[in-house]
Design an enzyme around this catalytic site. Sequence first.
Site, PDB file in Angstrom:
ATOM      1  N   ASP A  49      -6.339  71.047  67.268  1.00  0.00           N
ATOM      2  CA  ASP A  49      -7.006  71.635  66.109  1.00  0.00           C
ATOM      3  C   ASP A  49      -8.508  71.550  66.323  1.00  0.00           C
ATOM      4  OD1 ASP A  49      -5.322  72.127  63.195  1.00  0.00           O
ATOM      5  OD2 ASP A  49      -7.496  72.437  63.201  1.00  0.00           O
ATOM      6  N   SER A  61      -0.417  76.925  58.138  1.00  0.00           N
ATOM      7  CA  SER A  61      -0.935  75.747  58.840  1.00  0.00           C
ATOM      8  C   SER A  61      -0.368  74.461  58.274  1.00  0.00           C
ATOM      9  CB  SER A  61      -2.463  75.696  58.750  1.00  0.00           C
ATOM     10  OG  SER A  61      -3.052  76.659  59.587  1.00  0.00           O
ATOM     11  N   HIS A  98      -9.699  71.184  58.353  1.00  0.00           N
ATOM     12  CA  HIS A  98      -8.378  71.730  58.677  1.00  0.00           C
ATOM     13  C   HIS A  98      -7.571  70.759  59.539  1.00  0.00           C
ATOM     14  CE1 HIS A  98      -5.432  74.354  60.778  1.00  0.00           C
ATOM     15  NE2 HIS A  98      -5.450  75.053  59.653  1.00  0.00           N
TER      16      HIS A  98
END
Length: 521
Positions: A131, A356, A185
């Site tokens: 990520d 996600s 994220h």
Amino acid sequence: MKAFYFLLVLLVTLSSLNAQSLIVQWEEGKDLERKVVGEESRRLLVPSLHIEQIDFASEDALHLAVKELSPCTCVRALEIDRKVDFRTDPNDDFYGSEQGNLIRAGFDRAWDLTSGGKTSEGTDIVVAILDAGFDVEHPDLEENLWVNPEEIPGDFRDNDGNGYVDDIHGWNMIDDSNVYPLNTHGTQVIGLLGAKGNNNRGVSGTNWDIKMMVLSISTISNIVESYGYILAQRQLYNSTDGREGAFIVATNASFGVEGGTCEDFAVWGGLYEELGRAGVLTAAATANQNWDVDMFGDMPTDCPTDFLIGVANVGTDDRLYRSSGFGKENIDLGAPGEESYSTLTRGRYGPFGSTSAAAPYVTGAIALLYSTPCPSLLDRARNDPASAALLVRDAILSSTVPNTSLTFRTATGGSLDVAEAQRMLAESCNLGEAVDFAITAVRPNPAAEEALLETNAIVFSESGRIDLFDSMGRLVRQQSAIRVGGATVTLRLNVAGLASGWYSILVTERDRVARSVIVVR
């Protein structure tokens, strides 16, 4: 005094208050008929050990009974009954109020057997997350980060000789550094997957004690390098029988190229097969676009490999979320990503959604299944790691909860149920290892339209096919092997339209072949 207690019991009973209970183990040979002041009822719990439950109408009566019985030589032990705290429900602050998706995906039931983190032999289970960046100092994450045992932190040397200096938790491929960009994220993804569970803090991940290898990526080259790093660690583990490297069982891919295809990115796409051969599965989030990825493309979920699981996003209404991609051919199942709750940067917590968020539940399911007590799975992981990976994949995809919104939009037509996958895996483990791949039954036989081929296989990849030959040995039909489900592999065979007669069946899956015969009428 007796009149007082009688009146008290009567008043409490009339007011419908719950009775209080005492558990008493009487000394053997003593008078079990002894009456206790204030008791309402009693029942034997364990007759052979003289253990009784005695109910009282109030706490006052209960505590008086404790005072009465405690010094008595007729009592071996006694204790006040109470509700237990079920340890399969973590005590993390936001678990009960914000993390309903863990329950919807079956993790609360799976935790009754294992909360993850280690195999039954005590080996650390590792997952790798690619990520943009991570908060590796988050207090709910830092304990569950993978630590490279061959590196000495802060000595500025490449102790394990893998080309990365002080790669303690993985590597920042973006900046070629062991310092990670702070990114929301990535922090959310690893929080769903592996926030420390049952630590009276924040949230719980799918696995309470998993080890997470973290790799920062931004470009395809970063992705390729990361997979190379992962592959080297798992191959080293395999070749040294676990003395070195890392037992990486899964990677998480909550990223991709919307509208891209595996043909467009052959190097990147080809690595999933290589990872799979080493024993590593990948759970990949599909596009955050309401389109059919079979038609429009999506990288990496349209890669034709058995070692990648494509994941769609399911909303809190248990339906395919409006912004999630789908695909009967390339998206395998749905997972409840929308309205998740996870870790944020700088030690915070907050909501998380989209595809996600769906993928980490599947990645977590893969890891959790490896902690299921199943010696034959661990034997496979050592001797045939690709087979072990496919066994876990098969358990997950064969156990989904049917979902009408996914019926024609995913390969399984269902949503993740890790508890059922765990049950199926344990069941297949108890079946033991088959010596040779074989068709054990053909039902019905003779058949007119369709037959089921029962086999002794536990693992069966999507590459399997069925060939039918007539009595002259001529190939008359070839079809993909379609699974029906169950702990062992059952395949659907279409014989509609064939002339009446005797046919031989050949089932091929990778390097295995099974044969049988069928009569078509």
